[in-house]
Design a protein around this motif. Structure first.
Motif, PDB file in Angstrom:
ATOM      1  N   UNK A 101      46.688 -45.652 -48.171  1.00  0.00           N
ATOM      2  CA  UNK A 101      46.096 -46.553 -47.179  1.00  0.00           C
ATOM      3  C   UNK A 101      46.352 -46.039 -45.763  1.00  0.00           C
ATOM      4  N   UNK A 102      45.500 -46.470 -44.834  1.00  0.00           N
ATOM      5  CA  UNK A 102      45.577 -46.016 -43.438  1.00  0.00           C
ATOM      6  C   UNK A 102      45.504 -47.210 -42.491  1.00  0.00           C
ATOM      7  N   UNK A 103      46.604 -47.930 -42.320  1.00  0.00           N
ATOM      8  CA  UNK A 103      46.569 -49.134 -41.475  1.00  0.00           C
ATOM      9  C   UNK A 103      46.242 -48.855 -40.006  1.00  0.00           C
ATOM     10  N   UNK A 104      46.368 -47.602 -39.570  1.00  0.00           N
ATOM     11  CA  UNK A 104      46.087 -47.280 -38.174  1.00  0.00           C
ATOM     12  C   UNK A 104      44.603 -47.120 -37.885  1.00  0.00           C
ATOM     13  N   UNK A 105      43.771 -47.023 -38.908  1.00  0.00           N
ATOM     14  CA  UNK A 105      42.319 -46.893 -38.735  1.00  0.00           C
ATOM     15  C   UNK A 105      41.629 -47.896 -39.641  1.00  0.00           C
ATOM     16  N   UNK A 106      41.235 -49.024 -39.079  1.00  0.00           N
ATOM     17  CA  UNK A 106      40.627 -50.091 -39.876  1.00  0.00           C
ATOM     18  C   UNK A 106      39.127 -49.909 -40.105  1.00  0.00           C
ATOM     19  N   UNK A 107      38.520 -48.896 -39.506  1.00  0.00           N
ATOM     20  CA  UNK A 107      37.069 -48.710 -39.614  1.00  0.00           C
ATOM     21  C   UNK A 107      36.574 -48.695 -41.060  1.00  0.00           C
ATOM     22  N   UNK A 108      37.169 -47.878 -41.952  1.00  0.00           N
ATOM     23  CA  UNK A 108      36.637 -47.890 -43.325  1.00  0.00           C
ATOM     24  C   UNK A 108      36.830 -49.234 -44.022  1.00  0.00           C
ATOM     25  N   UNK A 109      37.872 -49.953 -43.679  1.00  0.00           N
ATOM     26  CA  UNK A 109      38.116 -51.263 -44.283  1.00  0.00           C
ATOM     27  C   UNK A 109      37.103 -52.288 -43.769  1.00  0.00           C
ATOM     28  N   UNK A 110      36.748 -52.191 -42.488  1.00  0.00           N
ATOM     29  CA  UNK A 110      35.744 -53.099 -41.931  1.00  0.00           C
ATOM     30  C   UNK A 110      34.400 -52.900 -42.627  1.00  0.00           C
ATOM     31  N   UNK A 111      34.028 -51.645 -42.817  1.00  0.00           N
ATOM     32  CA  UNK A 111      32.769 -51.344 -43.499  1.00  0.00           C
ATOM     33  C   UNK A 111      32.808 -51.825 -44.948  1.00  0.00           C
ATOM     34  N   UNK A 112      33.923 -51.607 -45.606  1.00  0.00           N
ATOM     35  CA  UNK A 112      34.059 -52.042 -47.003  1.00  0.00           C
ATOM     36  C   UNK A 112      34.008 -53.562 -47.113  1.00  0.00           C
ATOM     37  N   UNK A 113      34.690 -54.258 -46.223  1.00  0.00           N
ATOM     38  CA  UNK A 113      34.682 -55.721 -46.278  1.00  0.00           C
ATOM     39  C   UNK A 113      33.266 -56.258 -46.081  1.00  0.00           C
ATOM     40  N   UNK A 114      32.495 -55.627 -45.211  1.00  0.00           N
ATOM     41  CA  UNK A 114      31.112 -56.069 -45.017  1.00  0.00           C
ATOM     42  C   UNK A 114      30.289 -55.855 -46.287  1.00  0.00           C
ATOM     43  N   UNK A 115      30.448 -54.691 -46.936  1.00  0.00           N
ATOM     44  CA  UNK A 115      29.733 -54.442 -48.197  1.00  0.00           C
ATOM     45  C   UNK A 115      30.122 -55.489 -49.243  1.00  0.00           C
ATOM     46  N   UNK A 116      31.394 -55.792 -49.321  1.00  0.00           N
ATOM     47  CA  UNK A 116      31.864 -56.780 -50.287  1.00  0.00           C
ATOM     48  C   UNK A 116      31.324 -58.167 -49.965  1.00  0.00           C
ATOM     49  N   UNK A 117      31.326 -58.527 -48.692  1.00  0.00           N
ATOM     50  CA  UNK A 117      30.834 -59.849 -48.284  1.00  0.00           C
ATOM     51  C   UNK A 117      29.348 -60.005 -48.584  1.00  0.00           C
ATOM     52  N   UNK A 118      28.611 -58.895 -48.558  1.00  0.00           N
ATOM     53  CA  UNK A 118      27.171 -58.936 -48.833  1.00  0.00           C
ATOM     54  C   UNK A 118      26.849 -59.020 -50.321  1.00  0.00           C
ATOM     55  N   UNK A 119      27.834 -58.850 -51.181  1.00  0.00           N
ATOM     56  CA  UNK A 119      27.630 -58.842 -52.634  1.00  0.00           C
ATOM     57  C   UNK A 119      28.145 -60.161 -53.217  1.00  0.00           C
ATOM     58  N   UNK A 120      27.269 -60.985 -53.782  1.00  0.00           N
ATOM     59  CA  UNK A 120      27.722 -62.288 -54.296  1.00  0.00           C
ATOM     60  C   UNK A 120      28.680 -62.191 -55.489  1.00  0.00           C
ATOM     61  N   UNK A 121      28.815 -61.023 -56.090  1.00  0.00           N
ATOM     62  CA  UNK A 121      29.754 -60.861 -57.207  1.00  0.00           C
ATOM     63  C   UNK A 121      31.134 -60.404 -56.765  1.00  0.00           C
ATOM     64  N   UNK A 122      31.339 -60.286 -55.480  1.00  0.00           N
ATOM     65  CA  UNK A 122      32.627 -59.845 -54.940  1.00  0.00           C
ATOM     66  C   UNK A 122      33.270 -60.978 -54.147  1.00  0.00           C
ATOM     67  N   UNK A 123      34.549 -61.186 -54.396  1.00  0.00           N
ATOM     68  CA  UNK A 123      35.296 -62.238 -53.707  1.00  0.00           C
ATOM     69  C   UNK A 123      36.632 -61.645 -53.250  1.00  0.00           C
ATOM     70  N   UNK A 124      36.731 -61.355 -51.977  1.00  0.00           N
ATOM     71  CA  UNK A 124      37.999 -60.921 -51.391  1.00  0.00           C
ATOM     72  C   UNK A 124      38.574 -62.135 -50.689  1.00  0.00           C
ATOM     73  N   UNK A 125      39.743 -62.549 -51.136  1.00  0.00           N
ATOM     74  CA  UNK A 125      40.343 -63.759 -50.576  1.00  0.00           C
ATOM     75  C   UNK A 125      41.713 -63.446 -50.000  1.00  0.00           C
ATOM     76  N   UNK A 126      42.117 -64.326 -49.095  1.00  0.00           N
ATOM     77  CA  UNK A 126      43.464 -64.261 -48.549  1.00  0.00           C
ATOM     78  C   UNK A 126      44.132 -65.605 -48.767  1.00  0.00           C
ATOM     79  N   UNK A 127      45.436 -65.554 -48.909  1.00  0.00           N
ATOM     80  CA  UNK A 127      46.258 -66.759 -48.939  1.00  0.00           C
ATOM     81  C   UNK A 127      46.892 -66.871 -47.559  1.00  0.00           C
ATOM     82  N   UNK A 128      46.725 -68.037 -46.950  1.00  0.00           N
ATOM     83  CA  UNK A 128      47.190 -68.247 -45.577  1.00  0.00           C
ATOM     84  C   UNK A 128      48.166 -69.417 -45.568  1.00  0.00           C
ATOM     85  N   UNK A 129      49.302 -69.182 -44.942  1.00  0.00           N
ATOM     86  CA  UNK A 129      50.304 -70.235 -44.763  1.00  0.00           C
ATOM     87  C   UNK A 129      50.697 -70.242 -43.283  1.00  0.00           C
TER      88      UNK A 129
END
Length: 150
Positions: A31-59
């Motif tokens: 992983x490369x936490x110093x460069x979020x660009x590929x993760x931003x692109x991936x999250x957008x692809x995932x968000x556009x696909x109704x069969x993908x669910x990336x979730x976070x737990x927030x407290x």
């Protein structure tokens, strides 16, 4: 743990999510936490696909866990739909709190809601603690997995 919210991940969550992905010996190598660009692109692809669910737990307004749930329609098992759980990560100071169980239970419940007949996941062979955790939740080690890096 009524103060916990499980919701879809947003671009603003990416720094915390990627930090959790990188927070172990395996993740630190890939992983490369110093460069979020590929993760931003991936999250957008995932968000556009109704069969993908990336979730976070927030407290308390802090991301403390994440996972990805993929819904996979199929022909085998009489046309069954299955789900795949990936990328399960819990923030270091939340491990042992029951949060992992809650996240996996969310994924199982969502899989049922999506009419899946099977929930599956993989775990690196070196993650023995994770294996025990999944077995405690009723998962069985039933297959041998293979990968081919491209």
């Amino acid at each position: 743990m009524s103060d916990l919210e499980i919701r879809p991940a947003t671009p603003g969550d990416l720094p915390a999510v990627v930090a959790m992905l990188a927070d172990d010996p395996l993740g630190a190598q890939r992983e490369s936490p110093d460069d979020l660009t590929p993760y931003q692109e991936a999250l957008q692809r995932l968000a556009d696909d109704p069969n993908q669910h990336v979730v976070v737990a927030v407290r308390q307004d802090r991301v403390v866990g994440t996972l990805q749930l993929t819904i996979v329609p199929g022909l085998s098992r009489r046309g069954s739909t299955r789900s795949i759980i990936e990328g399960v990560r819990i923030h270091g100071d939340e491990r042992g709190s029951g949060l992992g169980t809650q996240l996996i239970q969310w994924a199982v419940d969502e899989s049922r809601r999506q009419n899946c007949q099977l929930v599956q996941l993989t775990s690196d062979v070196t993650r023995e603690d994770a294996h025990r955790f999944y077995e405690r939740l009723g998962f069985t080690a039933s297959h041998v997995g293979f990968k081919l890096a491209l």
